[in-house]
Design an enzyme around this catalytic site. Sequence first.
Site, PDB file in Angstrom:
ATOM      1  N   ASP A 153       0.755  -8.196 -11.383  1.00  0.00           N
ATOM      2  CA  ASP A 153       0.405  -7.029 -10.570  1.00  0.00           C
ATOM      3  C   ASP A 153      -1.112  -6.907 -10.485  1.00  0.00           C
ATOM      4  O   ASP A 153      -1.801  -6.992 -11.506  1.00  0.00           O
ATOM      5  CB  ASP A 153       0.994  -5.768 -11.194  1.00  0.00           C
ATOM      6  CG  ASP A 153       1.107  -4.619 -10.203  1.00  0.00           C
ATOM      7  OD1 ASP A 153       0.595  -4.756  -9.082  1.00  0.00           O
ATOM      8  OD2 ASP A 153       1.707  -3.595 -10.558  1.00  0.00           O
ATOM      9  N   HIS A 225       6.923  -7.169   0.189  1.00  0.00           N
ATOM     10  CA  HIS A 225       5.973  -6.165  -0.287  1.00  0.00           C
ATOM     11  C   HIS A 225       4.544  -6.514   0.121  1.00  0.00           C
ATOM     12  O   HIS A 225       3.789  -5.654   0.578  1.00  0.00           O
ATOM     13  CB  HIS A 225       6.085  -6.053  -1.811  1.00  0.00           C
ATOM     14  CG  HIS A 225       5.234  -4.987  -2.411  1.00  0.00           C
ATOM     15  ND1 HIS A 225       5.378  -3.642  -2.109  1.00  0.00           N
ATOM     16  CD2 HIS A 225       4.200  -5.057  -3.308  1.00  0.00           C
ATOM     17  CE1 HIS A 225       4.504  -2.933  -2.796  1.00  0.00           C
ATOM     18  NE2 HIS A 225       3.770  -3.766  -3.514  1.00  0.00           N
TER      19      HIS A 225
END
Length: 346
Positions: A153, A225
């Site tokens: 992330d 995403h």
Amino acid sequence: MTASSAELPPEPQAVVGPLTRAAVFLVVRVNPGGESVARDLLADLPGLQRSVGFRSLDGGLTCVAGLSSSAWDRLYGSPRPAELHDLPVFAGDKHTSVTTKADLLFHLRAERMDLCFELESLIMARLEGVVTVVDEVQGFRYFDARDVLGFVDGTENPTGRGAVDAVLVDDDGAFNGGSYVIVQKYLHDMAAWNKLTTEQQELVIGRRKLSDVELSDDEKPGDSHIALNVIEDEDGNELEIVRDNMPFGRPAYGEFGTYFIGYAKTPSIIEKMLENMFVGSPPGNTDRILDFSTPLTGALFYVPTAEFLEDPVVASDEPAEPTPEPPAPAPGTSLGIGSLRRSPRS
């Protein structure tokens, strides 16, 4: 104040920094009548951070404080940051975001959770009885900066000067040097997620799970995403933000989550990402990750400079009355040397 010091730009809060191993995300509402206590705490916050951080110089303790639109009006009044407003709700045919009523955000980061814990304890002791806790999340570093879905992330975060340019306001006069931050708390359906193959998960995210390499444009679905979170200006230049997301969870209770926190010089960039995710781009083409991730909270805050927190100077519609000269201290009384709060700057 010397001429050279007067020319120095305002000192920002620590919105840009390396990823840490621990974090606390604390969101509160200020109860009616608690405004002065909250304002005093914000003024003392840099001193509290120094007091705790000095106990572990390599602990990397920082604390960023942000104010919502309503809190700014109640604590500081006018003028106000140009783009400070309530976070909109983004509602599509399939997914709807969440907006939480909130006043203050405290984003604590360190290499050790005990430092975050100690500073949060001092903050809440000062605010006891004058705030209502909206949410408190303790985040942790998960292996090599992965979320609980198993993907790295924050890979595309800008660094160095690029990060500063991405997050610090530079076109709002007295509010230059501040930043905007949006937070969201997501819970993941791990049972459903783990039913997908690794290849299927990669198509949801738009990135290889092991190597963290982004899929090619030919491989990457339009509802992935990554595809929906790349925002460009009218000239095709990518508009960047700084994410400092953290995993959190309680496996015994089936809770596995990601706390999203994104800093930017304008909230419109992150709001466009959320519109793409929840409404779709084009409408209906929503972010596939929302089939597995549910938002529980959402709020937008302005992060003033550290200088403003310690010495807020806010214009008002009425001219300020002259401040009377303080009386000379009586013999034997304290001059206040060593107190936590700093004297107002001239």
